[in-house]
Motif scaffolding. Structure first.
Motif, mmCIF file in Angstrom:
data_model
loop_
_atom_site.group_PDB
_atom_site.id
_atom_site.type_symbol
_atom_site.label_atom_id
_atom_site.label_comp_id
_atom_site.label_asym_id
_atom_site.label_seq_id
_atom_site.Cartn_x
_atom_site.Cartn_y
_atom_site.Cartn_z
ATOM 1 N N UNK A 63 0.841 -1.204 0.000
ATOM 2 C CA UNK A 63 0.000 0.000 0.000
ATOM 3 C C UNK A 63 0.875 1.252 0.000
ATOM 4 N N UNK A 64 1.965 1.194 0.737
ATOM 5 C CA UNK A 64 2.837 2.370 0.814
ATOM 6 C C UNK A 64 3.693 2.506 -0.435
ATOM 7 N N UNK A 67 1.182 3.889 -2.922
ATOM 8 C CA UNK A 67 0.731 5.206 -2.487
ATOM 9 C C UNK A 67 1.845 6.243 -2.512
ATOM 10 N N UNK A 68 3.038 5.845 -2.107
ATOM 11 C CA UNK A 68 4.163 6.794 -2.141
ATOM 12 C C UNK A 68 4.534 7.116 -3.584
ATOM 13 N N UNK A 70 2.397 7.385 -5.938
ATOM 14 C CA UNK A 70 1.392 8.375 -6.333
ATOM 15 C C UNK A 70 1.793 9.763 -5.816
ATOM 16 N N UNK A 71 2.172 9.831 -4.554
ATOM 17 C CA UNK A 71 2.560 11.123 -3.969
ATOM 18 C C UNK A 71 3.772 11.717 -4.658
ATOM 19 N N UNK A 94 -6.332 -0.192 -3.593
ATOM 20 C CA UNK A 94 -6.927 1.097 -3.225
ATOM 21 C C UNK A 94 -6.024 2.257 -3.649
ATOM 22 N N UNK A 99 -6.818 6.088 -5.814
ATOM 23 C CA UNK A 99 -5.975 7.274 -5.765
ATOM 24 C C UNK A 99 -5.298 7.543 -7.102
ATOM 25 N N UNK A 106 -10.570 13.890 -10.079
ATOM 26 C CA UNK A 106 -11.270 14.343 -8.881
ATOM 27 C C UNK A 106 -10.938 15.798 -8.534
ATOM 28 N N UNK B 115 -8.976 13.658 1.063
ATOM 29 C CA UNK B 115 -9.181 12.290 0.573
ATOM 30 C C UNK B 115 -10.198 11.570 1.425
ATOM 31 N N UNK B 117 -10.910 8.026 1.470
ATOM 32 C CA UNK B 117 -10.695 6.659 1.930
ATOM 33 C C UNK B 117 -9.810 6.778 3.168
ATOM 34 N N UNK B 120 -5.995 6.651 3.181
ATOM 35 C CA UNK B 120 -5.506 6.564 1.806
ATOM 36 C C UNK B 120 -4.498 7.625 1.421
ATOM 37 N N UNK B 121 -4.595 8.792 2.058
ATOM 38 C CA UNK B 121 -3.677 9.875 1.697
ATOM 39 C C UNK B 121 -2.332 9.746 2.413
ATOM 40 N N UNK B 123 0.159 7.335 2.558
ATOM 41 C CA UNK B 123 1.339 7.046 1.741
ATOM 42 C C UNK B 123 1.592 8.113 0.677
ATOM 43 N N UNK B 124 0.557 8.850 0.280
ATOM 44 C CA UNK B 124 0.791 9.962 -0.651
ATOM 45 C C UNK B 124 1.696 10.998 0.026
#
Lengths: 326, 325
Positions: A63-64, A67-68, A70-71, A94, A99, A106, B115, B117, B120-121, B123-124
């Motif tokens: 997930x990280x 997700x990372x 994405x960031x 997810x 994301x 969005x 965000x 979820x 969810x934000x 790890x962003x």
């Protein structure tokens, strides 16, 4: 164009290395990409060449990782996140779907997510139920994602470069069985294959075989077999599951009037379902036979060797499917 | 901590703007002028947002949050009219009407969004901080974390990766006591949430009074220096929400009436700041009143702006920005 004969693994490595040399913003992250040099050796030599800043070993944290990526992509970098195998990418669904695929939309275009998620996909060597998936269509289901599924070394080279330079999030699926397969890879660091363009890998007039990734091998072998009986197969390799180049499928179908769809993945709500639906919607007047599908069997993949093999398509199954609609 | 009067009055202005904006949102929702099922109001949390944002260089440093995002947008100085237009799904909304209450963002302010979820934000935020370190700059990333989010996997993975790579993250838990309706004590094996920092090799700043804007500003300012020089910091800001989890939480006021009244009476962040200003700078009630009136006017004008903005209604708008062309 000058070319070298390389296994797909080396073609991917070359594409990734050249892109990192070309653009300082491109970096790789994931489990075992550095010290281990990649579980499939795609990042062999990268740590030594680029260092820890650009070749980032991560914890076992799907997930990280996603997700990372994405960031980092929102901040303007171009991460190539390796999910090791696509089975583990389920843990990151997810981050990828809610994301990566949604953020540009969005927030009304305020941010881009130019991240590539590489994942080895497929079965073999008795990997059993949880490690034998080819679920790319799950990602292709969602607007906002692109999905790459190369079938040859040369395509893998050109498609990975395209994916890295594209500004959208992309699942880049690498078929495990194809890593060692050699193919012609152009000597051109800017060799780019267009997003969402299929490729007619073989021309024929009697039946269209629609496939992607490892399915191309079975289709090619089946076409050679059928040729002995005078049956000429046209093979459409989709290359990308999204965008989906239905125009090339329709053009071929309107010529052959018959189609067999060959997919390594499961049959329910599948690639085959989508292509079959689109053919009947758009080419109904050209249909001379039902559209057939050759898919994996609708069952979890077991350990025992013979049972495992029974689950998946092969050239013989493709031959039989073609003969059933001629 | 010595702060000049102008700074304190500006923080007061921001907190009152957030409070009045949220009250207006509730009112507009009741009148069905703001629609939908999600509207998570920030009333009671104002000091956290204003204190944290005051410690950032807006437009240089970075911030990201969950769905309770209105307060941050306003503290960052985003246009109240465009924020209100987003609440109403209007064309001039900050996200063009595509995001709504939970998905405010402003690239210009390095606000990467709200965000929806849970977790969810997070790890962003790790990735945003990775980008800062990758570029070798002196920027940091503030990420808000609802107390409820500390119990899902994202929290663990995102904070651990941040700790491993010593990234410039400031992790701020907004502990308002409840994740939806479940208390922190019922949801966390160890309800002292900041103690988790140790497990990730993250600097533990402990509990900070999230109702005291000065305490928040002080903690986040110190955290900023630490994050850039050494790596991530975790702050547990203790706060309370004055409204339900969201507008669908209709029994909130009755369920927790006594507790809610006590927080409002004794720990209201705006009242705490007013007392502080009075102590340091004497009677400024006339100035405070003028500021309050000005914020009411801004909120009223934001509603007028949002009302006047058209609803997006074309296929072109519907399909814009699915992909980057």
């Amino acid at each position: 164009m000058a070319a070298k004969n390389l296994p797909m693994r080396d073609a991917l490595r070359r594409a990734l290395m050249e892109e990192m040399e070309r653009d300082e913003n491109v970096f790789v992250m994931g489990q075992e990409v550095g010290v281990w040099q990649g579980t499939h050796r795609v990042t062999q030599g990268f740590l030594e060449k680029f260092g820890e800043r650009r070749v980032r070993d991560t914890p076992i944290s799907e997930m990280a990782i996603a997700g990372a990526a994405v960031g980092a992509a929102m901040a303007g970098l171009r991460p190539v996140a390796e999910m090791m195998t696509i089975n583990f990418a389920f843990l990151a669904l997810d981050a990828m779907i809610n994301h990566a695929a949604k953020i540009h939309y969005m927030f009304n275009g305020q941010f881009k997510v130019p991240a590539v998620f590489r994942a080895a996909s497929g079965w073999g060597n008795q990997a059993t139920a949880t490690h034998s998936h080819t679920p790319e269509v799950i990602w292709a289901h969602f607007p906002g994602m692109y999905v790459a599924t190369p079938a040859t070394a040369g395509d893998a080279y050109g498609m990975l470069k395209t994916a890295i330079r594209n500004d959208n999030p992309i699942l880049f699926s690498e078929s495990i069985g194809l890593y060692p397969r050699p193919g012609q890879v152009p000597d051109d660091p800017d060799y780019m294959l267009p997003i969402g363009k299929a490729d007619v890998k073989r021309e024929g007039k009697h039946v269209t075989l629609v496939t992607y990734a490892r399915g191309l091998e079975w289709c090619t072998a089946a076409a050679k077999e059928l040729e002995k009986d005078g049956v000429q197969c046209e093979i459409v390799d989709m290359r990308w599951l999204r965008p989906l180049d239905t125009a090339t499928v329709f053009e071929s179908f309107k010529k052959t009037n018959r189609a067999v769809i060959v997919e390594e993945s499961l049959p329910f709500y599948s690639f085959g379902s989508e292509i079959a639906a689109q053919i009947q919607e758009h080419c109904f007047d050209y249909m001379d036979a039902p559209v057939k599908r050759v898919s994996a069997l609708d069952v979890p993949v077991p350990y025992s060797h013979d049972l495992e093999l029974m689950c998946f398509p092969n050239a013989q199954k493709v031959v039989e499917a073609v003969k059933s609609i001629l | 901590m010595a702060l000049d009067k102008a700074t304190l009055l500006d923080w007061y202005r921001q907190m009152v703007l957030i409070r009045e904006f949220e009250e207006a949102c509730q009112h507009l929702y009741n009148e069905k002028r703001i629609t939908g099922v999600y509207l998570h109001l920030a009333s009671g949390h104002e000091a956290i947002y204003v204190g944290a944002v005051a410690a950032m260089r807006v437009g240089t440093d970075h911030i990201i949050t969950a769905y309770r995002d209105h307060g941050i947008a306003l503290a960052l100085g985003m246009d109240a009219g465009r924020v209100m237009a987003e609440m109403m799904g209007k064309r001039d909304g900050v996200s063009g009407g595509k995001g709504g209450s939970m998905h405010l963002a402003s690239a210009e302010h390095n606000f990467y969004g709200g965000y929806a979820i849970v977790g969810g934000h997070l790890p962003l935020a790790t990735g945003l901080a990775l980008a800062c370190k990758y570029r070798g700059n002196d920027q940091f990333v503030i990420s808000m974390i609802g107390d409820g989010a500390t119990n899902n996997g994202y929290f663990h993975e995102a904070l651990n990766m941040s700790g491993v790579d010593k990234l410039p993250n400031i992790w701020i838990i907004e502990n308002n006591g409840y994740g939806m309706g479940t208390s922190v004590e019922k949801a966390a094996g160890n309800p002292i949430l900041h103690e988790r920092a140790r497990g990730y090799g993250i600097e533990d700043y402990g509990r900070v009074d999230g109702q005291d804007v000065i305490a928040m500003y002080d903690a986040v300012s110190r955290a900023a220096k630490h994050a850039v020089e050494h790596g991530p910091v975790l702050i547990e800001a203790m706060t309370y929400r004055y409204r339900g989890h969201g507008v669908s939480d209709k029994q909130y006021d009755t369920r927790l009436k006594a507790e809610l009244e006590e927080w409002k009476a004794t720990k209201d962040p705006i009242e705490i700041l007013k007392r502080h200003i009075a102590k340091e700078h004497g009677d400024v009630s006339a100035e405070l009143d003028a500021i309050h009136q000005a914020q009411l006017k801004i909120v009223e004008e934001s509603i007028q702006f949002a009302d006047a903005s058209p609803l997006p209604n074309t296929l072109e708008e519907l399909f814009a920005h699915v992909y980057v062309d």
